[in-house]
Design an enzyme around this catalytic site. Structure first.
Site, PDB file in Angstrom:
ATOM      1  N   LYS A  84     -12.659  -9.952   5.685  1.00  0.00           N
ATOM      2  CA  LYS A  84     -11.852  -8.829   5.193  1.00  0.00           C
ATOM      3  C   LYS A  84     -12.642  -7.513   5.258  1.00  0.00           C
ATOM      4  O   LYS A  84     -13.618  -7.338   4.540  1.00  0.00           O
ATOM      5  CB  LYS A  84     -11.428  -9.142   3.750  1.00  0.00           C
ATOM      6  CG  LYS A  84     -10.651  -8.048   3.075  1.00  0.00           C
ATOM      7  CD  LYS A  84      -9.235  -7.976   3.556  1.00  0.00           C
ATOM      8  CE  LYS A  84      -8.511  -6.784   2.956  1.00  0.00           C
ATOM      9  NZ  LYS A  84      -7.245  -6.499   3.603  1.00  0.00           N
ATOM     10  N   LYS A 112      -3.674  -9.619  -1.862  1.00  0.00           N
ATOM     11  CA  LYS A 112      -2.824  -9.265  -3.009  1.00  0.00           C
ATOM     12  C   LYS A 112      -1.505 -10.042  -3.017  1.00  0.00           C
ATOM     13  O   LYS A 112      -0.930 -10.281  -4.078  1.00  0.00           O
ATOM     14  CB  LYS A 112      -2.576  -7.762  -3.081  1.00  0.00           C
ATOM     15  CG  LYS A 112      -1.690  -7.208  -1.994  1.00  0.00           C
ATOM     16  CD  LYS A 112      -0.578  -6.321  -2.517  1.00  0.00           C
ATOM     17  CE  LYS A 112       0.540  -6.210  -1.521  1.00  0.00           C
ATOM     18  NZ  LYS A 112       0.246  -6.088  -0.111  1.00  0.00           N
ATOM     19  N   GLY A 153       0.799  -1.227   0.000  1.00  0.00           N
ATOM     20  CA  GLY A 153       0.000   0.000   0.000  1.00  0.00           C
ATOM     21  C   GLY A 153       0.829   1.273   0.000  1.00  0.00           C
ATOM     22  O   GLY A 153       0.497   2.238  -0.691  1.00  0.00           O
ATOM     23  N   ASN A 154       1.949   1.285   0.758  1.00  0.00           N
ATOM     24  CA  ASN A 154       2.662   2.557   0.928  1.00  0.00           C
ATOM     25  C   ASN A 154       3.476   2.951  -0.300  1.00  0.00           C
ATOM     26  O   ASN A 154       3.984   4.061  -0.384  1.00  0.00           O
ATOM     27  CB  ASN A 154       3.546   2.518   2.178  1.00  0.00           C
ATOM     28  CG  ASN A 154       4.710   1.598   1.990  1.00  0.00           C
ATOM     29  OD1 ASN A 154       4.524   0.427   1.659  1.00  0.00           O
ATOM     30  ND2 ASN A 154       5.900   2.117   2.165  1.00  0.00           N
ATOM     31  N   LYS A 199       2.583 -12.330   3.536  1.00  0.00           N
ATOM     32  CA  LYS A 199       3.715 -12.132   2.628  1.00  0.00           C
ATOM     33  C   LYS A 199       4.671 -13.329   2.693  1.00  0.00           C
ATOM     34  O   LYS A 199       5.102 -13.859   1.672  1.00  0.00           O
ATOM     35  CB  LYS A 199       4.478 -10.848   2.977  1.00  0.00           C
ATOM     36  CG  LYS A 199       3.624  -9.600   2.867  1.00  0.00           C
ATOM     37  CD  LYS A 199       4.401  -8.345   3.203  1.00  0.00           C
ATOM     38  CE  LYS A 199       3.457  -7.195   3.481  1.00  0.00           C
ATOM     39  NZ  LYS A 199       2.411  -7.005   2.473  1.00  0.00           N
TER      40      LYS A 199
END
Ligand code: ADP
Ligand code: MG
Length: 310
Positions: A127, A211, A9-10, A273
């Site tokens: 979510k 994602k 996101g960042n 991740k």
């Protein structure tokens, strides 16, 4: 080498920013500069990205304007974020390629990702999407639209949707064609637009695919050598945030799996991740890397980041 890069996101919007176009362009430009270095070194690159804050903002727009223009469902809002984030990346990369005299084209593929309609996530939506509302609004939506809402640690009520496992990237063949032609591709943004198959047709559903998971599948379907997960920390750590925290450098799958089992990685942040990285390598991938955008070049050279190997 063929690289699939999943941007956190960042890379697009940083905490504390409002989400103006200028802010997002600014962040995307500095991210693109790093990625362009990898392309200049001769790597083939496919980019994917998150869309949490962006789709959240679009959902607010739908809600505020619904009496004047029809509100769009979540799958359509997701496709909008793929388009506008893709545009920002295309624009930034185009200008950097020009500066570097690199003869490359870049395209965004609006991407649908197939999920199993019997995925057990549909029984248990987890979510959160969109903004916080008060209890009255939540009750109304539960009553009228049969939606699922949860109280989020005292901050208000949020809608929750299922997060099913991605099975297939619908547009993978065309993404592969573009990569084979030497082009740079942006695909599967926000985890892709989730679709299910019914009566030989696919249609969009109200769900969000993680994602990092979708990025792993994309990396596999285009046969990447390396899957890179770029976020706001330079490494995955054990004992994260404690005095004896330790950055993981080059680690074998077996070893990092033990760290997963000992709960070293944050649920919903670092754990997905690491899991996606493990899945990529266990599925035959050569290497998965978790690092920050600033460290990406050094990490590909083997000198930074957490590198997970068979
Ligand atoms: P992104 O938007 O890139 O998906 P996330 O916030 O979901 O980013 O995940 C990155 C965050 O994971 C880091 O900022 C860090 O605070 C957190 N995190 C949790 N556990 C760990 C760990 N063991 N090592 C490193 N970071 C961790
Ligand atoms: Mg995340």
């Amino acid at each position: 080498m063929k690289l699939t890069i999943a941007l956190g996101g960042n890379a697009i919007l940083q905490p504390g920013q409002n989400g103006t176009a200028e802010e997002q362009f600014h962040n995307v430009l500095s991210t693109s500069k790093q990625i362009a270095q990898l392309i200049a070194e001769g790597n083939e690159v496919v980019i994917t990205h998150g869309n949490g804050p962006q789709v959240g903002n679009i959902l607010i727009q739908q809600d505020k304007a619904k009496d004047d223009v029809p509100a769009m469902p979540l799958d359509v809002c997701g496709s909008q974020t793929q388009g506008f984030i893709g545009y920002m990346l295309q624009n930034s990369l185009h200008n950097i390629f020009n500066e570097l005299d690199l003869n490359k084209n870049v395209a965004t593929v609006v991407t649908q990702v197939l999920v199993d309609k019997n995925d057990k996530a549909f029984q248990n939506p987890t979510k959160p999407v969109g903004p916080f509302y008060d209890k009255n609004h939540a009750d109304k939506m539960i009553e009228e639209k049969n939606e699922n809402w949860i109280e989020d640690s005292g901050r208000g009520w949020r809608k929750v949707v299922p997060s099913p496992i991605p099975k297939k990237i619908v547009e993978a063949p065309i993404i592969n064609d573009l990569v084979r032609n030497g082009e740079i591709v942006i695909a599967s943004g926000g985890g892709g637009i989730p679709v299910v198959e019914k009566d030989n047709k696919i249609h969009g559903i109200e769900a969000v695919i993680d994602k990092d998971r979708a990025g792993c599948l994309l990396a596999q379907e285009i046969k990447s050598d390396i899957f890179l997960v770029l976020t706001d920390v330079s490494n995955a750590y054990i004992n994260y945030g404690q005095e004896d925290e330790e950055a993981l450098k080059e680690v074998k799958v077996k070893e990092i799996e033990e760290h997963i089992n000992k709960n070293h990685f944050g649920e919903g942040s670092m754990k997905p991740k690491v899991q996606a990285a493990v899945d990529f390598v266990e599925g035959g991938g050569r290497k998965a890397i978790i690092t920050s955008i600033e460290n990406v070049l050094e990490a590909v050279h083997g000198n930074a980041g957490t590198r997970i190997v068979p």
